[in-house]
Design an enzyme around this catalytic site. Sequence first.
Site, PDB file in Angstrom:
ATOM      1  N   HIS A 269       0.848  -1.190   0.000  1.00  0.00           N
ATOM      2  CA  HIS A 269       0.000   0.000   0.000  1.00  0.00           C
ATOM      3  C   HIS A 269       0.885   1.243   0.000  1.00  0.00           C
ATOM      4  CE1 HIS A 269       1.070   0.238   4.217  1.00  0.00           C
ATOM      5  NE2 HIS A 269       0.559  -0.964   4.436  1.00  0.00           N
TER       6      HIS A 269
HETATM    7  P1  TYD Z   1      -1.134  -2.521   8.094  1.00  0.00           P
HETATM    8  O1  TYD Z   1      -0.410  -1.216   8.122  1.00  0.00           O
HETATM    9  O2  TYD Z   1      -2.249  -2.647   7.093  1.00  0.00           O
HETATM   10  O3  TYD Z   1      -0.075  -3.669   7.914  1.00  0.00           O
HETATM   11  P2  TYD Z   1       0.440  -4.345   6.566  1.00  0.00           P
HETATM   12  O4  TYD Z   1       0.482  -3.262   5.569  1.00  0.00           O
HETATM   13  O5  TYD Z   1       1.777  -4.880   6.874  1.00  0.00           O
HETATM   14  O6  TYD Z   1      -0.535  -5.395   6.231  1.00  0.00           O
HETATM   15  O7  TYD Z   1      -1.656  -2.828   9.538  1.00  0.00           O
HETATM   16  C1  TYD Z   1      -2.382  -4.018   9.827  1.00  0.00           C
HETATM   17  C2  TYD Z   1      -3.485  -3.665  10.785  1.00  0.00           C
HETATM   18  O8  TYD Z   1      -2.928  -3.264  12.039  1.00  0.00           O
HETATM   19  C3  TYD Z   1      -4.330  -2.477  10.312  1.00  0.00           C
HETATM   20  O9  TYD Z   1      -5.437  -2.916   9.590  1.00  0.00           O
HETATM   21  C4  TYD Z   1      -4.710  -1.811  11.606  1.00  0.00           C
HETATM   22  C5  TYD Z   1      -3.646  -2.167  12.573  1.00  0.00           C
HETATM   23  N1  TYD Z   1      -2.717  -1.065  12.882  1.00  0.00           N
HETATM   24  C6  TYD Z   1      -3.018  -0.205  13.916  1.00  0.00           C
HETATM   25  O10 TYD Z   1      -4.076  -0.295  14.562  1.00  0.00           O
HETATM   26  N2  TYD Z   1      -2.116   0.784  14.246  1.00  0.00           N
HETATM   27  C7  TYD Z   1      -0.949   0.944  13.575  1.00  0.00           C
HETATM   28  O11 TYD Z   1      -0.142   1.860  13.923  1.00  0.00           O
HETATM   29  C8  TYD Z   1      -0.661   0.064  12.492  1.00  0.00           C
HETATM   30  C9  TYD Z   1       0.600   0.202  11.711  1.00  0.00           C
HETATM   31  C10 TYD Z   1      -1.565  -0.921  12.179  1.00  0.00           C
END
Ligand code: TYD
Length: 144
Positions: free
Chosen positions: A58
Amino acid sequence: MCTIIFFILDKVKIIHLPKFEDLRGNLSFVEGDNHIPFEIKRTYWIYDVPGGQVRGGHAFKEQQEIIIALSGSLDVIIDDGVKKKTFSLHRSYYGLYIPSGFWRQMINFSTNSLALVLSSTYYNENDYIRDYNDFLKFRKIYAK
Ligand code: TYD
């Protein structure tokens, strides 16, 4: 306009963080607004990644970030909508600086790797661009 897009990947860079070598072990640190070009609002870390798994996939509209492989190694693929570049993080004193507006994927996590992310923003789901076609549209507007 194309020229701007082509050279935009140059903004992504590895920052060598301070490293104090000592017989007792090494020490590195990072200070927001000093070693990195933003104030740190949030940190999070990625760990226990099963072999072959991919994280990220993303872009962020606003968030700037630094990724540090505190332990082990991983590769980060950065995509500006035109070109892609892979950065290998395998030293705990390397910080990969990613400005806002880049598509990024984290791959090739080694066993027991620990990736620390320093972020310029608080968590905000609205800052994510999770669809690649939306990202390409965003880049067009951004590059003008
Ligand atoms: P995400 O950034 O989508 O991780 P990746 O891109 O590696 O799949 O984060 C996964 C989930 O974690 C997201 O849907 C919500 C939660 N999250 C938080 O609540 N706070 C945060 O600071 C982060 C980075 C993620």
